[in-house]
Scaffold this motif. Structure first.
Motif, PDB file in Angstrom:
ATOM      1  N   GLY A  57       0.793  -1.218   0.000  1.00  0.00           N
ATOM      2  CA  GLY A  57       0.000   0.000   0.000  1.00  0.00           C
ATOM      3  C   GLY A  57       0.829   1.272   0.000  1.00  0.00           C
ATOM      4  N   LYS A  58       2.124   1.120   0.260  1.00  0.00           N
ATOM      5  CA  LYS A  58       2.998   2.293   0.324  1.00  0.00           C
ATOM      6  C   LYS A  58       3.146   2.938  -1.054  1.00  0.00           C
ATOM      7  CE  LYS A  58       7.835   3.059   1.209  1.00  0.00           C
ATOM      8  NZ  LYS A  58       9.076   2.357   1.567  1.00  0.00           N
ATOM      9  N   LYS A  59       3.094   4.266  -1.100  1.00  0.00           N
ATOM     10  CA  LYS A  59       3.263   4.984  -2.370  1.00  0.00           C
ATOM     11  C   LYS A  59       4.763   5.062  -2.704  1.00  0.00           C
ATOM     12  CE  LYS A  59      -1.008   6.464  -3.075  1.00  0.00           C
ATOM     13  NZ  LYS A  59      -1.750   5.908  -4.189  1.00  0.00           N
ATOM     14  N   ILE A  60       5.069   4.853  -3.962  1.00  0.00           N
ATOM     15  CA  ILE A  60       6.481   4.881  -4.372  1.00  0.00           C
ATOM     16  C   ILE A  60       6.617   5.725  -5.637  1.00  0.00           C
ATOM     17  CG2 ILE A  60       8.426   3.504  -5.188  1.00  0.00           C
ATOM     18  CD1 ILE A  60       7.265   1.186  -3.662  1.00  0.00           C
ATOM     19  N   THR A  61       7.689   6.462  -5.737  1.00  0.00           N
ATOM     20  CA  THR A  61       7.986   7.195  -6.963  1.00  0.00           C
ATOM     21  C   THR A  61       9.381   6.795  -7.441  1.00  0.00           C
ATOM     22  OG1 THR A  61       6.688   9.043  -6.145  1.00  0.00           O
ATOM     23  CG2 THR A  61       8.154   9.472  -8.000  1.00  0.00           C
ATOM     24  N   ILE A  62       9.471   6.431  -8.699  1.00  0.00           N
ATOM     25  CA  ILE A  62      10.753   6.002  -9.249  1.00  0.00           C
ATOM     26  C   ILE A  62      11.004   6.756 -10.545  1.00  0.00           C
ATOM     27  CG2 ILE A  62      12.048   4.053 -10.198  1.00  0.00           C
ATOM     28  CD1 ILE A  62      10.294   2.214  -8.485  1.00  0.00           C
ATOM     29  N   ASN A  63      12.221   7.204 -10.752  1.00  0.00           N
ATOM     30  CA  ASN A  63      12.572   7.808 -12.036  1.00  0.00           C
ATOM     31  C   ASN A  63      13.161   6.742 -12.944  1.00  0.00           C
ATOM     32  OD1 ASN A  63      11.687  10.277 -11.251  1.00  0.00           O
ATOM     33  ND2 ASN A  63      13.720  11.164 -10.904  1.00  0.00           N
ATOM     34  N   ASN A  64      12.620   6.641 -14.144  1.00  0.00           N
ATOM     35  CA  ASN A  64      13.083   5.623 -15.088  1.00  0.00           C
ATOM     36  C   ASN A  64      13.604   6.298 -16.347  1.00  0.00           C
ATOM     37  OD1 ASN A  64      13.270   3.101 -16.573  1.00  0.00           O
ATOM     38  ND2 ASN A  64      11.359   3.713 -17.564  1.00  0.00           N
ATOM     39  N   THR A  65      14.809   5.913 -16.765  1.00  0.00           N
ATOM     40  CA  THR A  65      15.386   6.466 -17.989  1.00  0.00           C
ATOM     41  C   THR A  65      15.327   5.415 -19.092  1.00  0.00           C
ATOM     42  OG1 THR A  65      16.923   7.622 -16.569  1.00  0.00           O
ATOM     43  CG2 THR A  65      17.387   7.671 -18.920  1.00  0.00           C
ATOM     44  N   TYR A  66      14.838   5.802 -20.248  1.00  0.00           N
ATOM     45  CA  TYR A  66      14.827   4.846 -21.353  1.00  0.00           C
ATOM     46  C   TYR A  66      15.078   5.566 -22.672  1.00  0.00           C
ATOM     47  CZ  TYR A  66      10.070   6.538 -22.365  1.00  0.00           C
ATOM     48  OH  TYR A  66       8.993   7.312 -22.683  1.00  0.00           O
ATOM     49  N   TYR A  67      15.546   4.788 -23.656  1.00  0.00           N
ATOM     50  CA  TYR A  67      15.662   5.311 -25.018  1.00  0.00           C
ATOM     51  C   TYR A  67      14.330   5.103 -25.712  1.00  0.00           C
ATOM     52  CZ  TYR A  67      20.722   5.819 -24.840  1.00  0.00           C
ATOM     53  OH  TYR A  67      21.980   6.215 -24.543  1.00  0.00           O
ATOM     54  N   GLN A  68      13.966   6.025 -26.583  1.00  0.00           N
ATOM     55  CA  GLN A  68      12.701   5.890 -27.278  1.00  0.00           C
ATOM     56  C   GLN A  68      12.608   4.574 -28.060  1.00  0.00           C
ATOM     57  OE1 GLN A  68      11.711   9.030 -30.103  1.00  0.00           O
ATOM     58  NE2 GLN A  68       9.725   9.176 -29.128  1.00  0.00           N
ATOM     59  N   SER A  69      13.752   4.072 -28.536  1.00  0.00           N
ATOM     60  CA  SER A  69      13.711   2.841 -29.327  1.00  0.00           C
ATOM     61  C   SER A  69      13.448   1.603 -28.458  1.00  0.00           C
ATOM     62  CB  SER A  69      15.006   2.679 -30.106  1.00  0.00           C
ATOM     63  OG  SER A  69      16.099   2.747 -29.243  1.00  0.00           O
ATOM     64  N   LEU A  86      15.289  -0.803 -26.823  1.00  0.00           N
ATOM     65  CA  LEU A  86      15.896  -2.106 -27.117  1.00  0.00           C
ATOM     66  C   LEU A  86      16.048  -2.927 -25.843  1.00  0.00           C
ATOM     67  CD1 LEU A  86      17.283  -4.123 -28.991  1.00  0.00           C
ATOM     68  CD2 LEU A  86      19.398  -2.906 -28.619  1.00  0.00           C
ATOM     69  N   THR A  87      16.663  -2.341 -24.831  1.00  0.00           N
ATOM     70  CA  THR A  87      16.837  -3.095 -23.587  1.00  0.00           C
ATOM     71  C   THR A  87      16.102  -2.447 -22.426  1.00  0.00           C
ATOM     72  OG1 THR A  87      18.871  -1.879 -23.227  1.00  0.00           O
ATOM     73  CG2 THR A  87      19.069  -4.067 -24.169  1.00  0.00           C
ATOM     74  N   ASP A  88      15.687  -1.204 -22.594  1.00  0.00           N
ATOM     75  CA  ASP A  88      14.952  -0.540 -21.516  1.00  0.00           C
ATOM     76  C   ASP A  88      13.488  -0.417 -21.920  1.00  0.00           C
ATOM     77  OD1 ASP A  88      15.558   1.199 -23.553  1.00  0.00           O
ATOM     78  OD2 ASP A  88      17.035   2.297 -22.384  1.00  0.00           O
ATOM     79  N   GLU A  89      12.680   0.105 -21.023  1.00  0.00           N
ATOM     80  CA  GLU A  89      11.244   0.094 -21.273  1.00  0.00           C
ATOM     81  C   GLU A  89      10.598   1.397 -20.862  1.00  0.00           C
ATOM     82  OE1 GLU A  89       8.614  -3.068 -19.619  1.00  0.00           O
ATOM     83  OE2 GLU A  89      10.343  -4.278 -20.171  1.00  0.00           O
ATOM     84  N   LYS A  90       9.568   1.752 -21.598  1.00  0.00           N
ATOM     85  CA  LYS A  90       8.717   2.850 -21.197  1.00  0.00           C
ATOM     86  C   LYS A  90       7.590   2.232 -20.371  1.00  0.00           C
ATOM     87  CE  LYS A  90       5.516   6.112 -23.323  1.00  0.00           C
ATOM     88  NZ  LYS A  90       4.939   6.568 -24.592  1.00  0.00           N
ATOM     89  N   TYR A  91       7.409   2.706 -19.143  1.00  0.00           N
ATOM     90  CA  TYR A  91       6.352   2.103 -18.321  1.00  0.00           C
ATOM     91  C   TYR A  91       5.058   2.860 -18.481  1.00  0.00           C
ATOM     92  CZ  TYR A  91      10.104  -0.687 -16.617  1.00  0.00           C
ATOM     93  OH  TYR A  91      11.153  -1.568 -16.574  1.00  0.00           O
ATOM     94  N   LYS A  92       3.936   2.115 -18.399  1.00  0.00           N
ATOM     95  CA  LYS A  92       2.622   2.683 -18.658  1.00  0.00           C
ATOM     96  C   LYS A  92       1.710   2.440 -17.465  1.00  0.00           C
ATOM     97  CE  LYS A  92       3.294  -0.041 -22.038  1.00  0.00           C
ATOM     98  NZ  LYS A  92       3.809  -0.687 -23.234  1.00  0.00           N
ATOM     99  N   PRO A  93       0.722   3.287 -17.256  1.00  0.00           N
ATOM    100  CA  PRO A  93      -0.215   3.075 -16.160  1.00  0.00           C
ATOM    101  C   PRO A  93      -0.905   1.713 -16.287  1.00  0.00           C
ATOM    102  CG  PRO A  93      -0.547   5.229 -17.126  1.00  0.00           C
ATOM    103  CD  PRO A  93       0.445   4.539 -17.980  1.00  0.00           C
ATOM    104  N   LEU A  94      -1.306   1.130 -15.190  1.00  0.00           N
ATOM    105  CA  LEU A  94      -1.947  -0.182 -15.086  1.00  0.00           C
ATOM    106  C   LEU A  94      -0.958  -1.336 -15.193  1.00  0.00           C
ATOM    107  CD1 LEU A  94      -5.281   0.183 -17.085  1.00  0.00           C
ATOM    108  CD2 LEU A  94      -4.941   0.158 -14.608  1.00  0.00           C
ATOM    109  N   GLU A  95       0.283  -1.041 -15.595  1.00  0.00           N
ATOM    110  CA  GLU A  95       1.267  -2.105 -15.638  1.00  0.00           C
ATOM    111  C   GLU A  95       1.716  -2.438 -14.221  1.00  0.00           C
ATOM    112  OE1 GLU A  95       4.033  -2.228 -19.624  1.00  0.00           O
ATOM    113  OE2 GLU A  95       4.475  -0.773 -18.103  1.00  0.00           O
ATOM    114  N   GLN A  96       2.159  -3.669 -14.029  1.00  0.00           N
ATOM    115  CA  GLN A  96       2.755  -4.016 -12.743  1.00  0.00           C
ATOM    116  C   GLN A  96       4.220  -4.343 -12.991  1.00  0.00           C
ATOM    117  OE1 GLN A  96       0.237  -7.290 -11.680  1.00  0.00           O
ATOM    118  NE2 GLN A  96      -1.290  -5.941 -10.760  1.00  0.00           N
TER     119      GLN A  96
END
Lengths: 359, 250
Positions: free
Chosen positions: A73-85, A87-97
């Protein structure tokens, strides 16, 4: 009609429930899981690499709450860096776990996406479709189930033996799954035996011929070390992959040819062996092209990511294809030789066995 | 590899005769089409549009160069186009949800020394991968079912559309089982090294079912199977429509 509609509804309901259960199964994992609730873009920087590829490095603020562990239940904020392409990183979207972990103290980082629910949903989709239509579901599902169990046992033995028994185990497994597939599709009959013998002989001849040819040409032009995930022994992994991938196609081919010949015999009871053999070849001729196509596209699709990476990193087309596809193409050629050889082998065996049959 | 290629060509010509030449030509065109696709994407063309165009070319070659009966070829081409489109519609939301684009932790070693900011949209490439993967299976299935059904309709032109659907499923049953086998065994071929590696880095069941590469392979197999299943009713529908038109013309 009513029972069928009921079955379909039941299947849909079951799939929805199963998907929901896997979506909300965070409590079953030990690793902390975060439900992504809100995402916002913090910055977007244009970057150009040494090969003049333009990409954007994006930092996003991912906000959400913990779904399991004692801080649930704890609220968490994380900064995520990704390349638009991506390849190995990801863009995270709401509703994802996402799975997260603590790095130095109280600071969380995202490790990977939770994907179990989508797997369950996709498999469920196939089951719903099967229930919507008048297929022989029992046969199909039991054949897939039995094959998965055999493959699981194969994997366990492989792991226990530290891969030392790879090739003999693959051959044994292939023989068993071929037999199972034929018995389930054709029933325990002489037809199944005929198709089984043809598959066995054609595959053996094709593989031995190919290995001999590879040894003659000294293997030098093929990058066996490029086998997936660096699994040793390279050549054993290579051959095992060929055996598995060509098996389904060759089974398809032998069944087609032999069942056509059986039908011909029942229509024209006094047909000669020579005529049967000839029509076997004529039927097989039509099958060769499409079957090679199936494997061709599978081989290419599998390596698409890697090919793209090589091409965008300033490599020439020739070098890229050599490094990324030569292994797959070699496997394809061996499979293709198998597919071609299956035509005369099956026609020979089937024409002899069918002609001898009293009808 | 050269020896293998020569052996393949000789055997092909021995077994299929002159037919082999058109087979080789078809394979050659398909290979060139795919290489063109790769180069275009790497040059920055839109991945999905390029894939759609190349997919149509590939289907034309795969179906019209392999099938002699023109009615069978037309129906299977229409079916394949529709199925490819449906697969695209199913794949896009599934992959958006699964986000399985690009490469996984298992590939880390291969990536050393590469610039990862390639500028190509890997989420779109993941969709293209599944489409290309399915093309061979889809075209073969639709040709097999269409020619099977056409033969039945030819012998009994008075069949009602309901009977044609029924026959479609009896022809489709065997094709569905064999195609599922082909897809499943290919799944085994690609995943056994993966499972072995996962074991050596101590993945548990939870890690496996959420793993990017594993999920990609499962989705590929499942989506192609969906394509094969849907081929049966669509083909039956097209064949019965054709049949009605013919009987109306009489």
């Amino acid at each position: 009609m009513k029972t069928r509609r009921f079955q379909v509804l039941l299947a849909i309901l079951l799939v929805i429930v199963a998907t929901a259960v896997t979506y909300f199964d965070a409590f079953m994992y030990k690793q902390p899981i975060m439900q992504v609730e809100q995402v916002s873009q913090i910055s977007k920087t244009k970057s150009t690499d040494e090969y003049k590829n333009t990409d954007y490095s994006i930092v996003q603020k991912v906000q959400g709450k913990l779904l399991n562990t004692k801080d649930k239940g704890k609220k968490i904020t994380i900064n995520n860096t990704y390349y638009q392409s991506q390849l190995t990183d990801e863009k995270y979207k709401p509703l994802e776990q996402v799975f997260i972990s603590k790095s130095n103290g109280s600071h969380y980082i995202i490790q990977s996406t939770k994907r179990d629910a989508v797997v369950v949903f996709a498999i469920g989709l196939v089951i719903i479709l099967l229930f919507c239509m008048k297929f022989a579901r029992g046969k199909l599902l039991s054949s897939v189930g039995v094959n998965l169990i055999i493959f699981y046992i194969f994997m366990q033995i492989l792991i226990k033996s530290k891969n030392a028994l790879l090739v003999p185990m693959t051959i044994l497994t292939a023989v068993i799954i071929a037999a199972v597939a034929l018995i389930i599709i054709l029933g325990p009959s002489q037809d199944a035996l005929m198709a089984f013998l043809s598959t066995l002989i054609a595959t053996t001849v094709a593989l031995s011929l190919s290995v001999l040819l590879l040894k003659l040409s000294n293997d030098s032009s093929i990058h066996f070390e490029m086998t997936e995930y660096d699994l040793q022994p390279y050549f054993g992994v290579f051959i095992s992959q060929v055996i598995f991938s060509v098996l389904g196609v060759i089974l398809d081919e032998t069944m087609d040819i032999s069942s056509s010949l059986i039908e011909m015999k029942s229509e024209v009871p006094d047909v000669k062996v020579g005529a049967l053999f000839k029509s076997g070849i004529a039927i097989g001729r039509e099958l060769v092209g499409p079957l090679i196509n199936i494997l061709l596209f599978i081989v290419i699709a599998e390596n698409l990511n890697l090919v793209m990476l090589y091409l965008t990193n300033g490599n020439s087309v020739g070098y890229t294809l050599d490094m990324t596809l030569s292994l797959g193409v070699t496997q394809l050629l061996i499979s293709a030789i198998g597919i071609v050889l299956t035509v005369p082998v099956t026609s020979y065996i089937a024409s002899r066995m069918v002609a001898r049959r009293a009808s | 590899m050269l020896y293998l290629l020569i052996a393949f060509v000789i055997l092909l010509l021995l077994v299929t005769g002159t037919r082999g030449l058109s087979l080789l030509l078809g394979l050659g065109i398909n290979v060139i089409a795919v290489i063109a696709l790769l180069i275009l994407i790497a040059d920055g063309f839109n991945v999905l549009i390029t894939t759609a165009i190349i997919a149509v070319i590939i289907l034309v070659v795969a179906i019209y160069m392999n099938v002699e009966n023109s009615s069978t070829a037309n129906i299977s081409f229409k079916t394949s186009l529709m199925i490819t489109f449906v697969i695209l519609l199913i794949t896009m939301p599934l992959l958006y949800w699964a986000s399985t684009q690009g490469m996984g932790v298992e590939d880390q070693e291969e990536l050393e020394g590469f610039s990862l900011a390639a500028g190509v949209s890997f989420p779109q490439l993941a969709i293209a991968t599944i489409i290309i993967n399915s093309l061979g299976v889809i075209s073969e299935t639709s040709v097999a079912i269409t020619s099977g059904l056409n033969e039945i309709v030819l012998n009994k032109p008075t069949l009602t559309s309901k009977e044609i659907y029924g026959d479609g499923f009896s022809v489709g049953n065997k094709i569905l089982s064999t195609q599922t086998n082909t897809l499943l065994f290919n799944f085994f071929a690609t995943t056994f090294p993966l499972f072995f590696l996962m074991n050596s880095i101590h993945f548990n069941f939870g890690d496996i079912i959420n793993d990017k590469i594993f999920v990609t392979e499962v989705l590929t197999t499942v989506i192609c199977t969906i394509g094969v299943i849907l081929t049966v009713p669509i083909t039956a529908w097209l064949v019965s429509r054709e049949n009605q038109k013919k009987s109306a013309a009489k």
